[in-house]
Enzyme design. Structure first.
Site, mmCIF file in Angstrom:
data_model
loop_
_atom_site.group_PDB
_atom_site.id
_atom_site.type_symbol
_atom_site.label_atom_id
_atom_site.label_comp_id
_atom_site.label_asym_id
_atom_site.label_seq_id
_atom_site.Cartn_x
_atom_site.Cartn_y
_atom_site.Cartn_z
ATOM 1 N N ASP A 70 0.974 -1.204 0.231
ATOM 2 C CA ASP A 70 -0.092 -0.261 -0.380
ATOM 3 C C ASP A 70 0.968 0.792 -0.134
ATOM 4 O O ASP A 70 2.383 0.869 0.366
ATOM 5 C CB ASP A 70 -0.905 -0.587 0.833
ATOM 6 C CG ASP A 70 -1.776 0.709 1.680
ATOM 7 O OD1 ASP A 70 -2.080 1.442 0.461
ATOM 8 O OD2 ASP A 70 -1.829 1.811 1.949
ATOM 9 N N SER A 110 -2.795 0.429 -4.574
ATOM 10 C CA SER A 110 -2.942 1.800 -3.523
ATOM 11 C C SER A 110 -4.576 1.934 -4.079
ATOM 12 O O SER A 110 -5.269 1.742 -5.587
ATOM 13 C CB SER A 110 -1.964 3.055 -3.248
ATOM 14 O OG SER A 110 -2.575 4.263 -3.445
ATOM 15 N N LYS A 125 -11.104 -1.010 -1.730
ATOM 16 C CA LYS A 125 -11.086 -2.561 0.554
ATOM 17 C C LYS A 125 -12.101 -1.533 0.676
ATOM 18 O O LYS A 125 -11.607 -1.106 1.150
ATOM 19 C CB LYS A 125 -9.456 -1.856 0.635
ATOM 20 C CG LYS A 125 -7.982 -1.851 -0.783
ATOM 21 C CD LYS A 125 -7.192 -1.429 0.160
ATOM 22 C CE LYS A 125 -6.170 -1.059 -0.737
ATOM 23 N NZ LYS A 125 -4.574 0.029 -0.465
ATOM 24 N N ASP A 174 -1.571 -0.871 6.238
ATOM 25 C CA ASP A 174 -1.770 0.819 7.089
ATOM 26 C C ASP A 174 -3.104 0.140 8.156
ATOM 27 O O ASP A 174 -3.362 1.005 8.479
ATOM 28 C CB ASP A 174 -0.966 1.580 7.583
ATOM 29 C CG ASP A 174 -1.969 2.386 6.433
ATOM 30 O OD1 ASP A 174 -2.530 2.434 5.470
ATOM 31 O OD2 ASP A 174 -1.191 4.429 6.554
#
Length: 218
Positions: free
Chosen positions: A10, A115, A146, A171
């Site tokens: 990411d 990402s 996501k 994260d």
């Protein structure tokens, strides 16, 4: 021993600390809408698409807007965000990232970006990180956000690597869920108390090499 052939990263909060710029831009927009928006509220936006993030903020403020109005607001937020990140330099890369990327390359593994950001290319260019990646899958290349695994599955496909042979670094909990849904080993970057579903959690990449990582996941 796990047969790992590829690493998928990411971007925000993993390779570079851009989360603060997202927060500043969203807070600026929220203030314009007379909505109180805190750092705690901002945690709900991690790993979430721009439009879904706006919906969360509007929900916090109890506002309902039509789609055209929301598109204009999201565009305004992005203009402010791009202004902030346009000033990024390699000095903004998080500690240990470059050395870790180098160690991955030395060990012959493939590297992809996975990402939700539509500004990934601008960020990578400013950080001078673009050449490290064999594939870049970002918000301009996926239709689902996501925790849908699309971004990671497309990354694995672009690297010609089975999902079970990929490690994802994330994260955000939504990203952790996406990696799990993709059938990938997932390593959280951040707090163990928050990223509980990750297979492993690290505070960052300081002093980390691929050889050390292999020992941790063995």
């Amino acid at each position: 021993m796990r047969n790992i052939k590829a690493i998928i990263f990411d971007l925000d909060g993993v390779l570079v600390a851009t989360a603060k710029y997202h927060y500043l831009a969203w807070k600026r927009l929220a203030k314009e809408l007379n909505i109180e928006f805190s750092i705690e509220d901002n945690e709900r936006l991690k790993g979430v698409s721009r439009m879904n993030s706006l919906d969360i903020i509007l929900d916090i403020g109890g506002l309902t807007l039509d789609n055209d109005a929301k598109i204009k607001l999201a565009a305004k937020k992005n203009i402010w965000y791009v202004e902030y990140i346009s000033k990024l330099t390699p000095a903004d890369i998080l500690p240990g990232v470059i050395d870790f990327l180098e160690s991955i390359k030395i060990n012959g593994l493939k590297i992809a970006l996975g990402s939700a950001s539509r500004n990934s290319m601008l960020i990578l260019k400013n950080l001078k990180l673009t050449d490290y990646f064999d594939a870049i899958i970002d918000g301009t290349k996926v239709s689902s956000t996501k925790p849908n695994p699309e971004v990671f599955l497309k990354g694995a496909f672009a690297l010609n690597t089975p999902p079970c042979q990929c490690i994802v670094f994330e994260d955000a909990q939504s990203g952790i869920d996406a990696a799990i849904n993709a059938g990938m080993y997932c390593i959280g970057i951040g707090s163990k108390n928050i990223l509980k579903k990750a297979n492993l959690v690290l505070s960052g990449f300081s002093d980390m090499t691929f050889d050390k990582l292999e020992l941790l996941i063995d």
